[in-house]
Design an enzyme around this catalytic site. Structure first.
Site, PDB file in Angstrom:
ATOM      1  N   GLU A 272       0.839  -0.456  -0.202  1.00 30.37           N
ATOM      2  CA  GLU A 272       0.595  -0.089  -0.426  1.00 30.37           C
ATOM      3  C   GLU A 272       0.767   1.260  -0.179  1.00 30.37           C
ATOM      4  O   GLU A 272       1.081   1.992  -0.729  1.00 30.37           O
ATOM      5  CB  GLU A 272      -1.158  -0.232   1.344  1.00 30.37           C
TER       6      GLU A 272
ATOM      7  N   PHE B 157      -9.951  -7.745  16.090  1.00 30.70           N
ATOM      8  CA  PHE B 157      -8.745  -8.236  14.817  1.00 30.70           C
ATOM      9  C   PHE B 157      -8.743  -7.248  14.502  1.00 30.70           C
ATOM     10  O   PHE B 157      -9.867  -6.900  14.083  1.00 30.70           O
ATOM     11  CB  PHE B 157      -9.427  -9.656  14.410  1.00 30.70           C
ATOM     12  N   GLN B 158      -7.716  -6.562  14.179  1.00 31.95           N
ATOM     13  CA  GLN B 158      -7.424  -5.989  13.145  1.00 31.95           C
ATOM     14  C   GLN B 158      -7.186  -4.351  12.991  1.00 31.95           C
ATOM     15  O   GLN B 158      -7.522  -3.719  12.831  1.00 31.95           O
ATOM     16  CB  GLN B 158      -7.068  -6.168  11.592  1.00 31.95           C
TER      17      GLN B 158
ATOM     18  N   VAL C 228      15.923   8.952  -2.419  1.00 30.03           N
ATOM     19  CA  VAL C 228      16.954   9.915  -1.442  1.00 30.03           C
ATOM     20  C   VAL C 228      17.509   9.224  -1.437  1.00 30.03           C
ATOM     21  O   VAL C 228      17.311   7.625  -0.538  1.00 30.03           O
ATOM     22  CB  VAL C 228      15.733   9.846   0.011  1.00 30.03           C
TER      23      VAL C 228
ATOM     24  N   PHE D  60      24.852   7.510   1.297  1.00 24.50           N
ATOM     25  CA  PHE D  60      24.407   8.708   1.616  1.00 24.50           C
ATOM     26  C   PHE D  60      24.561   8.641   3.507  1.00 24.50           C
ATOM     27  O   PHE D  60      24.975  10.021   4.321  1.00 24.50           O
ATOM     28  CB  PHE D  60      23.229   9.204   1.426  1.00 24.50           C
TER      29      PHE D  60
END
Ligand code: FAD
Ligand code: TPP
Ligand code: MG
Length: 575
Positions: free
Chosen positions: A51, A113-114, A383, A468
Site C-alpha cells: 500500500e 482483530f486488526q 533519497v 548517503f
C-alpha cells in the site's frame, strides 16, 4: 433500489475526476473494490504489492496532473502501510484521497482483530480525516474530504468500516460535482508598492525561486531581466525554473552549487518566490528579504522576512514589472553567472568515464541517462545519493518532469512514483533513478511493472551501501556502521520476473546498456555498479564542526571535488 455506500463513494470519486485507485484488496475493502469492478469503464483498481507504493504512486499522479488521486488500504495493517506515502503527499502538498477501510463498525472499541484507529494516526499527515459511522454521512463527508484535498492541495482520509460500505446509502444528496478552477490571488497595492520600492532601491538583487513559480516562467525571466538578478532555485522548483533561463545560477543548499549559495549571500536583497527552501543557514543574514507565497503561514517560516506578500507568484510578477526600474548595473548578475559557469564546469568534469577505467562514477551514469533520455521524459529519484546526481546532472527543458520525496525525504519513492507517473502518461518515458537500498526497500512493486504492463525504466545506482548515510556518519565523526548492502545481480532478478535486465560494470558499457534499456518496449532494469566512495569528508569538516548534528545543519556544499565539501562558513565570497 437505493445505492450501496460503496457505489456512492466510487461514483463520487469518478465525479471528482479520479480514474484510478491504488491499493491492496482485503475483506474490509470488498465493497469498494467490487464497486470499482462494476464501474470499470470509468475507474480502475491499480493492484500494487504494498500500500505504501500505492500512496507514493497516487502522489506522483497528483503532482503531475494537479488533480485528485486516490489510494486505499484494508483495515488495520493494510491501510497502515499507506502512511509513509501519505506523509510524503502531505508534505509535498498534492491532493490525494485515501480510503482507510475499518473493521466492522459494531466491533469498534473492543480490540477486535486488526482494530486500529486511522482517524487518529492519519490526522498528522492530512488536513481532513474522519470516520464514517453512519450511512447518512456519505456522500457529504466524502464531498468535504475531496473539496478539502483539492482546495488545500493536501491529503484527506476517510475511514470507512467495511460493513457500512455494503449498506444502503441513506442520504438523499446526489453525486456531487467538483471544479478545479482556482481563484487568482493578487498582491495588495500596498504590498506591491513596498516590494517595488525595496527592489528599485537595491543594487544586488538575487531571486530564490521555488515550485510556486510553476506556470510563471516568462514573467520570472522578464522580472529577472529588469532587476538584473541571478536566479537560484530550490530543488522542487528545478523543473519550473532551470530551463531556458539566462539568469540561472543553480541550486543552493548542501546538494546545491556554491554559485547558488554565494549569489544569495552576496545580495543586498533576496526575493523569495513560491519557495519553502528549508535550510536556515543558507539564507543571507544582512540582505533585505521579501517573500511571495500563496499561503500566509509560509511567510518567514525559514528566515526573517522584511516584506511578506501573500499572493500568486505569476500575478505578483505581472503587476510588479511595470513599476520596476530597469537596472543598468549588471555586475552582481555577471559575477554570479561567471561563478555558476565555473561550478558547472567543475561538476561536468567529474561526469566522465573512460573505457577500461573502473569504477564507474555515478555522475557519469547520470550524465549519460540525461543525454539519452527523451525530451519529455519523467524522472523520479530516490533519497540517498541519487538525489544529488539528479539535482546536478538531470537537465530540465520545460517538457521534462522530475519527482522525488523532496520534503519528506523518504527512501524508496522513485519506483512507486514512477508507477504513478507511467499510469498517467503511458506513452512517455519514465525513468526511476533508484538507490540499491531504496529499490530493495519496496522491491515487491517491481513486480507491478509486469502485472500493470508499465514500461518503466529502472536504473539502480548499485554502490553496495546506504551510501548517503555513510557520508552522514563520517561527517558526524563516527565510524560507519550498518550501511553495507549485500546485493544480488539485480539484472538477473529482473530477468527472473520477466523484465529485461542489463548489468553494467564498466564505463564503456553504460551508454550501450542504457540505449538498449531505453529502447526496450516494456519495462527494463539497468543494474549499474557505481563507485561507493564518491563523496568524502575533508578533514576540516569533522566532529568538532558538526558536533553530532546532521550534515544538513552545516553551512556547506558538497562539491564532489577532492575536498568534496566546500565549508562555506570559512570561504571568502567569489574566491
Ligand atoms: C536528501 C535531500 C537533500 C536535499 N537537499 C536540498 C538542497 O541542497 N537544496 C534544495 O534546494 N533542496 C534540497 N532538498 C529539497 C528540500 O528538502 C525542499 O523540499 C525543497 O528545497 C523545497 O523546494 P521548493 O521551495 O521549491 O518547494 P516547496 O517546499 O513545495 O515550496 C513551494 C512554496 O510555494 C508556495 N506556492 C505554491 N504555489 C504558489 C503560487 N502559485 N504562488 C505563490 N506561492 C506558491 C507554497 O505555498 C510553498 O510555500 C533536498 C531533499 C532531499 C530529500
Ligand atoms: C524510509 C527511510 N529510511 C531511512 C532513511 C535514512 N536514509 C537516508 S538516505 C539512506 C540511504 C539510501 O541508500 P541507497 O538507496 O542505497 O542510496 P545511496 O545513498 O547508497 O546511493 C538512508 C538509509 C530514509 N531517508 N528513509
Ligand atoms: Mg546505495
Amino acid at each position: 433500489m437505493a445505492k450501496k455506500i460503496a457505489d456512492v463513494v466510487v461514483e463520487t470519486l469518478i465525479s471528482a475526476g479520479v480514474t484510478r485507485v491504488y491499493g491492496v484488496s482485503g475483506d474490509s475493502l470488498n465493497g469498494i473494490t467490487d464497486s470499482i469492478r462494476s464501474h470499470s469503464k470509468d475507474i480502475s483498481w491499480i493492484h500494487v504489492r504494498n500500500e505504501e507504493a500505492g500512496a507514493f504512486a497516487a502522489g506522483a499522479e497528483a503532482h503531475l496532473t494537479g488533480k485528485l488521486a486516490a489510494c486505499a488500504g484494508s483495515c488495520g495493517p493494510g491501510n497502515m502501510h499507506l502512511i509513509n506515502g501519505l506523509y510524503d503527499c502531505h508534505r509535498t502538498r498534492v491532493p490525494v484521497l485515501a480510503i482507510a477501510a475499518q473493521i466492522p463498525i459494531r466491533e469498534l472499541g473492543s480490540s477486535y482483530f486488526q482494530e486500529t484507529h486511522p482517524e487518529i494516526f492519519y490526522r498528522d499527515c492530512s488536513s481532513y480525516c474522519e470516520l464514517i459511522s453512519h450511512p447518512d454521512q456519505i456522500p457529504r463527508v466524502l464531498e468535504i474530504a475531496i473539496r478539502s484535498a483539492i482546495s488545500r492541495n493536501d491529503v484527506s482520509v476517510i475511514v470507512l468500516p467495511g460493513d457500512l460500505a455494503l449498506e444502503e446509502a441513506g442520504s438523499a444528496r446526489g453525486i456531487p460535482s467538483f471544479s478545479y478552477e482556482r481563484p487568482k490571488i493578487y498582491p495588495s497595492s500596498d504590498d506591491l508598492s513596498n516590494l517595488s520600492g525595496a527592489l528599485n532601491s537595491s543594487t544586488k538583487v538575487t531571486i530564490l525561486a521555488g515550485a510556486g513559480c510553476a506556470g510563471a516562467h516568462s514573467q520570472l525571466m522578464e522580472v529577472a531581466g529588469v532587476l538584473q538578478a541571478p536566479i537560484v532555485h530550490a530543488f522542487r522548483g528545478k523543473e519550473f525554473v532551470e530551463f531556458d533561463n539566462p539568469y540561472d545560477v543553480g541550486m543552493t543548499g548542501l546538494l546545491g552549487f556554491s554559485s547558488g549559495y554565494y549569489s544569495m549571500m552576496d545580495s543586498d536583497m533576496l526575493l523569495m518566490l513560491g519557495t519553502d527552501f528549508p535550510y536556515q543557514q543558507f539564507y543571507p543574514e544582512d540582505a533585505k528579504i521579501a517573500q511571495v507565497d500563496l499561503r500566509g503561514e509560509q511567510i518567514a517560516r525559514r528566515t526573517k522576512v522584511d516584506i511578506g506578500v501573500i499572493a500568486d507568484v505569476g500575478e505578483t510578477l505581472t503587476a510588479l514589472k511595470p513599476i520596476l526600474k530597469q537596472k543598468s548595473d549588471s555586475r552582481h548578475l555577471k559575477a554570479s553567472l561567471d561563478h555558476y559557469q565555473k561550478t558547472r564546469k567543475d561538476l561536468d568534469d567529474l561526469a566522465t568515464g573512460e573505457p577500461g577505467k573502473t569504477p564507474i562514477h555515478p555522475q557519469y551514469l547520470t550524465k549519460i541517462i540525461n543525454d539519452l533520455a527523451a525530451e519529455d521524459a519523467i524522472f523520479t529519484f530516490d533519497v540517498g545519493t541519487p538525489t544529488i546526481w539528479a539535482a546536478r546532472y538531470i537537465h530540465m527543458n520545460g517538457k521534462r518532469r522530475i519527482l522525488g520525496s523532496y520534503s519528506h525525504g523518504s527512501m524508496a519513492s522513485a519506483l512507486p512514483q514512477a508507477i504513478g507517473a507511467q499510469e498517467v502518461h503511458p506513452d512517455r518515458q519514465v525513468i526511476s533513478l533508484s538507490g540499491d537500498g531504496g529499490f530493495s526497500m519496496l522491491m515487491g512493486d517491481f513486480l507491478s511493472l509486469v502485472q500493470l504492463n508499465l514500461p518503466v525504466k529502472v536504473v539502480i545506482y548499485n554502490n553496495g551501501a546506504l551510501d548517503f548515510v555513510e557520508l552522514e556518519m563520517k561527517s558526524a565523526g563516527i565510524v560507519d556502521y550498518g550501511t553495507d548492502l549485500k546485493n544480488p545481480d539485480f539484472s538477473k532478478l529482473a530477468e527472473a520476473v520477466g523484465i529485461a535486465g542489463f548489468r553494467v560494470e564498466k564505463p564503456e558499457d553504460v551508454a550501450p546498456a542504457l540505449t538498449k534499456a531505453l529502447s526496450t518496449k516494456g519495462p527494463a532494469l539497468v543494474d549499474c555498479v557505481v563507485n561507493r566512495q564518491e563523496l568524502l569528508i575533508p578533514p576540516n569538516i569533522n566532529f568538532e564542526v558538526v558536533k553530532g548534528f546532521t550534515l544538513y545543519m552545516i553551512r556547506a556544499v558538497l562539491n564532489g571535488e577532492g575536498d568534496e565539501i566546500v565549508d562555506l562558513a570559512k570561504t571568502n565570497l567569489f574566491r
